[in-house]
Design an enzyme around this catalytic site. Sequence first.
Site, PDB file in Angstrom:
ATOM      1  N   CYS A   2      -2.095   4.000  12.707  1.00  0.00           N
ATOM      2  CA  CYS A   2      -2.073   4.817  13.924  1.00  0.00           C
ATOM      3  C   CYS A   2      -0.658   5.287  14.267  1.00  0.00           C
ATOM      4  CB  CYS A   2      -2.610   4.017  15.097  1.00  0.00           C
ATOM      5  SG  CYS A   2      -4.248   3.362  14.812  1.00  0.00           S
ATOM      6  N   ARG A  27       1.018   8.710   7.668  1.00  0.00           N
ATOM      7  CA  ARG A  27       0.751   7.276   7.834  1.00  0.00           C
ATOM      8  C   ARG A  27      -0.711   6.943   7.564  1.00  0.00           C
ATOM      9  NH1 ARG A  27       4.599   4.611  10.988  1.00  0.00           N
ATOM     10  NH2 ARG A  27       3.010   3.214  11.783  1.00  0.00           N
ATOM     11  N   TRP A  74      -6.421   5.368  13.095  1.00  0.00           N
ATOM     12  CA  TRP A  74      -6.991   4.847  11.848  1.00  0.00           C
ATOM     13  C   TRP A  74      -7.958   3.762  12.301  1.00  0.00           C
ATOM     14  CZ3 TRP A  74      -7.322   0.521   8.603  1.00  0.00           C
ATOM     15  CH2 TRP A  74      -7.493   0.792   7.225  1.00  0.00           C
ATOM     16  N   ASN A  98      -1.388   1.672  19.746  1.00  0.00           N
ATOM     17  CA  ASN A  98      -1.379   1.164  18.365  1.00  0.00           C
ATOM     18  C   ASN A  98      -1.467  -0.350  18.440  1.00  0.00           C
ATOM     19  OD1 ASN A  98      -0.869   3.736  17.542  1.00  0.00           O
ATOM     20  ND2 ASN A  98       1.202   3.347  16.783  1.00  0.00           N
ATOM     21  N   GLY A  99      -2.163  -0.966  17.476  1.00  0.00           N
ATOM     22  CA  GLY A  99      -2.242  -2.426  17.464  1.00  0.00           C
ATOM     23  C   GLY A  99      -3.657  -2.898  17.713  1.00  0.00           C
ATOM     24  N   GLU A 482       2.750  -2.271 -11.709  1.00  0.00           N
ATOM     25  CA  GLU A 482       3.038  -1.131 -10.828  1.00  0.00           C
ATOM     26  C   GLU A 482       2.380   0.152 -11.377  1.00  0.00           C
ATOM     27  OE1 GLU A 482       3.883  -0.565  -7.996  1.00  0.00           O
ATOM     28  OE2 GLU A 482       4.943   1.321  -7.819  1.00  0.00           O
ATOM     29  N   LYS A 486      -0.330   2.342  -9.326  1.00  0.00           N
ATOM     30  CA  LYS A 486      -0.127   3.774  -9.036  1.00  0.00           C
ATOM     31  C   LYS A 486      -1.323   4.575  -9.530  1.00  0.00           C
ATOM     32  CE  LYS A 486       2.389   3.503  -6.751  1.00  0.00           C
ATOM     33  NZ  LYS A 486       3.405   2.680  -6.149  1.00  0.00           N
ATOM     34  N   GLU A 489      -4.546   3.902  -7.359  1.00  0.00           N
ATOM     35  CA  GLU A 489      -4.573   4.334  -5.959  1.00  0.00           C
ATOM     36  C   GLU A 489      -4.594   5.849  -5.795  1.00  0.00           C
ATOM     37  OE1 GLU A 489      -1.287   3.223  -3.359  1.00  0.00           O
ATOM     38  OE2 GLU A 489       0.047   3.179  -5.070  1.00  0.00           O
ATOM     39  N   HIS A 505      -6.517 -13.719 -24.611  1.00  0.00           N
ATOM     40  CA  HIS A 505      -7.178 -14.760 -23.810  1.00  0.00           C
ATOM     41  C   HIS A 505      -8.289 -14.171 -22.949  1.00  0.00           C
ATOM     42  CE1 HIS A 505      -4.272 -17.666 -25.178  1.00  0.00           C
ATOM     43  NE2 HIS A 505      -3.301 -16.811 -24.888  1.00  0.00           N
ATOM     44  N   LYS A 604      -0.208   4.584   5.006  1.00  0.00           N
ATOM     45  CA  LYS A 604       1.167   4.351   4.547  1.00  0.00           C
ATOM     46  C   LYS A 604       1.718   3.023   5.063  1.00  0.00           C
ATOM     47  CE  LYS A 604       5.010   5.390   2.508  1.00  0.00           C
ATOM     48  NZ  LYS A 604       4.997   5.105   1.060  1.00  0.00           N
TER      49      LYS A 604
HETATM   50  C1  F6R Z   1       1.426   1.226  -3.131  1.00  0.00           C
HETATM   51  C2  F6R Z   1       1.954   0.986  -1.799  1.00  0.00           C
HETATM   52  C3  F6R Z   1       1.573  -0.269  -1.105  1.00  0.00           C
HETATM   53  C4  F6R Z   1       2.772  -0.825  -0.308  1.00  0.00           C
HETATM   54  C5  F6R Z   1       2.323  -2.041   0.518  1.00  0.00           C
HETATM   55  C6  F6R Z   1       3.492  -2.674   1.247  1.00  0.00           C
HETATM   56  O1  F6R Z   1       1.904   2.429  -3.648  1.00  0.00           O
HETATM   57  O2  F6R Z   1       2.673   1.798  -1.258  1.00  0.00           O
HETATM   58  O3  F6R Z   1       1.063  -1.217  -1.987  1.00  0.00           O
HETATM   59  O4  F6R Z   1       3.768  -1.184  -1.219  1.00  0.00           O
HETATM   60  O5  F6R Z   1       1.367  -1.625   1.459  1.00  0.00           O
HETATM   61  O6  F6R Z   1       4.113  -1.771   2.107  1.00  0.00           O
HETATM   62  P1  F6R Z   1       5.572  -2.015   2.626  1.00  0.00           P
HETATM   63  O7  F6R Z   1       6.490  -1.953   1.470  1.00  0.00           O
HETATM   64  O8  F6R Z   1       5.811  -0.907   3.626  1.00  0.00           O
HETATM   65  O9  F6R Z   1       5.584  -3.376   3.282  1.00  0.00           O
END
Ligand code: F6R
Length: 609
Positions: A2, A27, A74, A98-99, A482, A486, A489, A505, A604
Amino acid sequence: MCGIVGAIAGRDVVPVLIEGLKRLEYRGYDSAGIAVVEGDTVRRVRRTGRVSEMEVAAQAEGLAASLGIGHTRWATHGGVTESNAHPHVSQGVALVHNGIIENHEAQRERLTALGYAFESQTDTEVIAHLIHHHLDGGLDLLQAVQAATRELEGAYALAVVSRDAPDRMVCARMGCPLLIGLGDGENFIASDVSAIIQATRRVIFLEEGDTAELTHAGVAVYDETGAPVARGEHLSDVSLASLELGPYRHFMQKEIHEQPRAIGDTLEAIIDAAGFEPGLFGADAAEVFDGVRGVQILACGTSYYAGLVAQYWIEAIAGVPCRVEIASEYRYRKVVPDPGHLIVTISQSGETLDTMEALKYAKSLGHTRTLSICNVPESAIPRASRLVFYTRAGAEIGVASTKAFTTQLVGLFALAATLAKLGGHLPAEREAEYIDSLRHLPGSIQHALNLEPQIASWAERFSPRHHALFLGRGVHYPIALEGALKLKEISYIHAEAYPAGELKHGPLALVDADMPVVVIAPKDELLEKVKSNMQEVRARGGELFVFTDADSNFGASEGVHVIRAPRHVGVLSPIVHTIPVQLLAYHTALARGTDVDKPRNLAKSVTVE
Ligand code: F6R
């Protein structure tokens, strides 16, 4: 998740609110709304879907006023509906939040008994009614918000306006970020500086438990006891350019290409210090690092993978034991605390709830040595930590983390080298060698970016697939993780990563001609082992896509595709090998036509559990 924006000005604030909400879109949200005080009425517009749809509705209704609040929601409590969207209104009081309010059910019962009717399923609506209830009891808007927040349990950032107070806005913060923007004869509030940067760079960060009252002329802040308090003014260095796409098609593409600059900026302090000094992490660092017996890293998602790379570095370079744990697991586990351990939280946003709660939990267990590696200045996690290393990636808008990850790795490498130096494990010539490698890192990243056309041609082969496997060994195993994250997602292709030695294994059973296998295989001491693992894949008909560097001694053959970085960069190799996996995910998503910057179901900043 949010987002909040609010403004009080001598001009129409509706365009300010709409632009602010558009800048908060990154976000992640599913509905948006604004409320304004026009004369002695509160008018609001809410819509599910994009801010632009809500904007059209606001224009159609002719909304214009000098005081207003806006929100992107959100959904948590209650579905994605217009009646659940913010602002929520209680008889002339409008509020955005928010929250999560934990005692909302008890408050809902109490307020229903007092005669309040609820229109939504949200936890937020109770706050609007609670504030109205206190206004009804004779308090002014500020006092009513202070009284209402004393009755709330949970986390909130709030902004409130009332038709009975058309010359002021009140806001409050507990557990969620909120800041005030100071203008010339106008003032603003926002959950994230990007929402108001077009109007002002002068900001005040509210502290936990603060409330504030904003008028055209000024701002008054009160601490959790209600006493007036002075909070420092900061000049935000977020640039408008970092919030705009420029010539790029997506923010993710822009942010991938910004990495030479982002890493260069992050390195500046290290290179200026001409060595790995505790001062890089804060004034108290020498004292905090003194006698450190171990490191415990806590993070989520991509930031957790940065922690896994750091584990290899910290143990190999500094000889200090290091553990890495997903924050949402650590915070609910009975752990055996050791106050001699350094707690390191890693977070791009500095707001991730699980990471914040894991830090609070560690502190409650008696840990006092805390360090945060973070990209957002003054955000909650660094503020709760004794030491901080700010990565200087700049605003990251794409949901998938890219430049934040590689700059986190730079900060973590500096941590490993600093602990090594303090422990007498870093001879001067090795330190000089590391500094030299760091100096060349932006150039090596640029060379890896230049491989984009080759990687884009691989992406065409990936885009029709349903699954992919990523393999790596040693410090490159987290880069495989990673790469898989990527890919899944943003392209929605199911991808898994394994340490290549684990293949036989279990996961080898998945390998056939339909399973592309991506291998991170630079010229390091494990290359020969990785080559054997690749043969295991080939023998089962699996197609290999190998990222390596010029110093390795193998080439492409049938079923084995190879892309080579120009040279092996030694200990910093995981940072360089991140670039191809980012580009592969990006181009695969592009070929599949997904919403690269806003992948489905994701936000985000993950500020809820
Ligand atoms: C993946 C991604 C998420 C963040 C995770 C932690 O591309 O962006 O997995 O890495 O939500 O977020 P932060 O780093 O903001 O604590």
